[in-house]
Design a protein around this motif. Sequence first.
Motif, PDB file in Angstrom:
ATOM      1  N   SER A 176       0.833  -1.210   0.000  1.00 52.89           N
ATOM      2  CA  SER A 176       0.000   0.000   0.000  1.00 52.89           C
ATOM      3  C   SER A 176       0.870   1.262   0.000  1.00 52.89           C
ATOM      4  N   ASP A 177       2.033   1.196   0.633  1.00 56.90           N
ATOM      5  CA  ASP A 177       2.932   2.354   0.642  1.00 56.90           C
ATOM      6  C   ASP A 177       3.679   2.530  -0.675  1.00 56.90           C
ATOM      7  N   HIS A 178       3.600   1.544  -1.546  1.00 55.70           N
ATOM      8  CA  HIS A 178       4.156   1.736  -2.901  1.00 55.70           C
ATOM      9  C   HIS A 178       3.462   2.906  -3.599  1.00 55.70           C
ATOM     10  N   THR A 179       2.235   3.188  -3.196  1.00 59.02           N
ATOM     11  CA  THR A 179       1.474   4.268  -3.838  1.00 59.02           C
ATOM     12  C   THR A 179       2.038   5.644  -3.519  1.00 59.02           C
ATOM     13  N   LYS A 180       2.999   5.727  -2.628  1.00 61.30           N
ATOM     14  CA  LYS A 180       3.634   7.009  -2.325  1.00 61.30           C
ATOM     15  C   LYS A 180       4.602   7.434  -3.435  1.00 61.30           C
ATOM     16  N   TYR A 181       4.830   6.525  -4.390  1.00 55.19           N
ATOM     17  CA  TYR A 181       5.768   6.797  -5.481  1.00 55.19           C
ATOM     18  C   TYR A 181       5.025   6.937  -6.808  1.00 55.19           C
ATOM     19  N   LYS A 182       5.546   7.782  -7.678  1.00 54.22           N
ATOM     20  CA  LYS A 182       4.906   8.048  -8.960  1.00 54.22           C
ATOM     21  C   LYS A 182       5.014   6.859  -9.894  1.00 54.22           C
ATOM     22  N   TYR A 183       6.170   6.207  -9.886  1.00 51.11           N
ATOM     23  CA  TYR A 183       6.429   5.090 -10.791  1.00 51.11           C
ATOM     24  C   TYR A 183       6.801   3.834 -10.003  1.00 51.11           C
ATOM     25  N   LEU A 184       6.394   2.692 -10.524  1.00 52.96           N
ATOM     26  CA  LEU A 184       6.759   1.402  -9.955  1.00 52.96           C
ATOM     27  C   LEU A 184       7.306   0.530 -11.071  1.00 52.96           C
ATOM     28  N   ILE A 185       8.111  -0.451 -10.704  1.00 50.64           N
ATOM     29  CA  ILE A 185       8.634  -1.371 -11.714  1.00 50.64           C
ATOM     30  C   ILE A 185       8.626  -2.781 -11.164  1.00 50.64           C
ATOM     31  N   ASP A 186       8.286  -3.735 -12.030  1.00 53.63           N
ATOM     32  CA  ASP A 186       8.365  -5.149 -11.680  1.00 53.63           C
ATOM     33  C   ASP A 186       9.519  -5.765 -12.462  1.00 53.63           C
ATOM     34  N   ILE A 187      10.425  -6.424 -11.733  1.00 52.20           N
ATOM     35  CA  ILE A 187      11.609  -7.042 -12.330  1.00 52.20           C
ATOM     36  C   ILE A 187      11.582  -8.523 -12.012  1.00 52.20           C
ATOM     37  N   GLU A 188      11.863  -9.354 -13.001  1.00 53.98           N
ATOM     38  CA  GLU A 188      11.768 -10.798 -12.804  1.00 53.98           C
ATOM     39  C   GLU A 188      12.723 -11.282 -11.730  1.00 53.98           C
ATOM     40  N   GLY A 189      12.290 -12.353 -11.040  1.00 56.82           N
ATOM     41  CA  GLY A 189      13.137 -13.004 -10.061  1.00 56.82           C
ATOM     42  C   GLY A 189      13.543 -14.370 -10.583  1.00 56.82           C
ATOM     43  N   ARG A 190      13.205 -15.423  -9.850  1.00 58.67           N
ATOM     44  CA  ARG A 190      13.545 -16.781 -10.301  1.00 58.67           C
ATOM     45  C   ARG A 190      12.690 -17.208 -11.488  1.00 58.67           C
ATOM     46  N   GLY A 191      11.472 -16.701 -11.537  1.00 59.05           N
ATOM     47  CA  GLY A 191      10.559 -17.094 -12.609  1.00 59.05           C
ATOM     48  C   GLY A 191       9.482 -16.045 -12.792  1.00 59.05           C
ATOM     49  N   TYR A 192       8.226 -16.483 -12.801  1.00 64.17           N
ATOM     50  CA  TYR A 192       7.119 -15.553 -13.006  1.00 64.17           C
ATOM     51  C   TYR A 192       7.001 -14.605 -11.811  1.00 64.17           C
ATOM     52  N   SER A 193       6.257 -13.522 -11.990  1.00 59.27           N
ATOM     53  CA  SER A 193       6.042 -12.556 -10.915  1.00 59.27           C
ATOM     54  C   SER A 193       4.610 -12.641 -10.400  1.00 59.27           C
ATOM     55  N   GLY A 194       4.465 -12.840  -9.096  1.00 53.29           N
ATOM     56  CA  GLY A 194       3.147 -12.805  -8.478  1.00 53.29           C
ATOM     57  C   GLY A 194       2.748 -11.411  -8.053  1.00 53.29           C
ATOM     58  N   ARG A 195       3.684 -10.461  -8.182  1.00 45.88           N
ATOM     59  CA  ARG A 195       3.448  -9.107  -7.683  1.00 45.88           C
ATOM     60  C   ARG A 195       2.732  -8.217  -8.682  1.00 45.88           C
ATOM     61  N   ILE A 196       2.820  -8.532  -9.961  1.00 45.82           N
ATOM     62  CA  ILE A 196       2.248  -7.649 -10.978  1.00 45.82           C
ATOM     63  C   ILE A 196       0.770  -7.387 -10.729  1.00 45.82           C
ATOM     64  N   LYS A 197       0.010  -8.427 -10.415  1.00 43.85           N
ATOM     65  CA  LYS A 197      -1.435  -8.248 -10.243  1.00 43.85           C
ATOM     66  C   LYS A 197      -1.763  -7.286  -9.103  1.00 43.85           C
ATOM     67  N   LEU A 198      -0.905  -7.236  -8.098  1.00 45.81           N
ATOM     68  CA  LEU A 198      -1.118  -6.304  -6.991  1.00 45.81           C
ATOM     69  C   LEU A 198      -0.735  -4.885  -7.386  1.00 45.81           C
ATOM     70  N   LEU A 199       0.374  -4.738  -8.100  1.00 43.28           N
ATOM     71  CA  LEU A 199       0.840  -3.417  -8.503  1.00 43.28           C
ATOM     72  C   LEU A 199      -0.111  -2.747  -9.491  1.00 43.28           C
ATOM     73  N   LEU A 200      -0.850  -3.538 -10.254  1.00 41.31           N
ATOM     74  CA  LEU A 200      -1.811  -2.971 -11.206  1.00 41.31           C
ATOM     75  C   LEU A 200      -2.967  -2.262 -10.503  1.00 41.31           C
ATOM     76  N   HIS A 201      -3.139  -2.500  -9.210  1.00 44.78           N
ATOM     77  CA  HIS A 201      -4.209  -1.836  -8.444  1.00 44.78           C
ATOM     78  C   HIS A 201      -3.772  -0.498  -7.843  1.00 44.78           C
ATOM     79  N   THR A 202      -2.511  -0.122  -8.004  1.00 48.16           N
ATOM     80  CA  THR A 202      -1.974   1.024  -7.268  1.00 48.16           C
ATOM     81  C   THR A 202      -2.329   2.386  -7.852  1.00 48.16           C
ATOM     82  N   LYS A 203      -2.795   2.427  -9.088  1.00 47.40           N
ATOM     83  CA  LYS A 203      -2.991   3.691  -9.801  1.00 47.40           C
ATOM     84  C   LYS A 203      -1.683   4.485  -9.896  1.00 47.40           C
ATOM     85  N   ARG A 204      -0.600   3.750 -10.005  1.00 47.16           N
ATOM     86  CA  ARG A 204       0.709   4.335 -10.270  1.00 47.16           C
ATOM     87  C   ARG A 204       1.244   3.676 -11.532  1.00 47.16           C
ATOM     88  N   LEU A 205       1.975   4.422 -12.328  1.00 46.22           N
ATOM     89  CA  LEU A 205       2.424   3.903 -13.608  1.00 46.22           C
ATOM     90  C   LEU A 205       3.422   2.769 -13.399  1.00 46.22           C
TER      91      LEU A 205
END
Length: 284
Positions: A176-205
């Motif tokens: 939820s505090d990610h929304t304090k930033y204008k931009y966010l980025i998702d970077i791959e780890g070991r494989g797929y990312s489970g975080r993207i679906k959450l970040l898409l709710h932030t109303k941040r680019l």
Amino acid sequence: MWFNKKKDQEEPLELLIVSIKNAQISSISNFNSFQSRAESSLKMTIDAIKLGIINKDISFSLNTGDFPVGNIQPNNFYYCCDCKENLSTVFPDFIFDHWQQAGIEDYNLTVQKIIDASSRPFIHNKMLWIGNVKTNATRKKITEYTKQFPDLIEAYDTCVDQHVSGSKKVPYISLSDHTKYKYLIDIEGRGYSGRIKLLLHTKRLLFIQERRWKSYYHFELEPYRHFIPVKNDMSDLISQIEFVEQQGLTYYETIVNNAFDFAIENLKYDVAIKRIQNLINNKL
């Protein structure tokens, strides 16, 4: 199935095997699934059965690792794939239920906290990334960029499990505090990312680094409509940030609203459960 030789014995990889008979679970086997991935995936399967339209007896295997292992076979499912032709094998990942070890006590409640926070203006006119650098070499690039472009990027190397367990003091920023930033980025780890679906709710680019392994919904996301693409080697990250800055506020708001609308419509727990039901019934 997926087996590796270890000490002259065959051991299954991260695997959940579920048998359904007469529209109920008849047997379960869990091999090496990390943390509570198998438990959450099983709960989601049970909720799919509760929808009441399971039309066949079936035994299926779910690879609960970060990327597919072995050859694709009938009734084998994964959390991700690398091409549209294999989408019928992709199971909604465990985070749709929870990932308590990473501070996501409940998916729906976490999403609601993010949405509530997204209604407030961002504070920091820069990009945020926080994660475990050790899971992928390209993640080190974001920390290097932080040193070169501190006014554009803020990045932290951390292990959120250690924060949640209290075993070690590490950097931590809630979703939820990610929304304090204008931009966010998702970077791959070991494989797929489970975080993207959450970040898409932030109303941040959201900037998404190109990668091989994708969740099923990732294939529906359109570059420059739902997110800003970044090359896998991160070589164009700064130029992509500068590009967006040049486009102005309307461009920014259009993309974040498109992403938010997509998330609200497609990334609900109930929608994920319906997908599982269709997978079990071989309708995808």
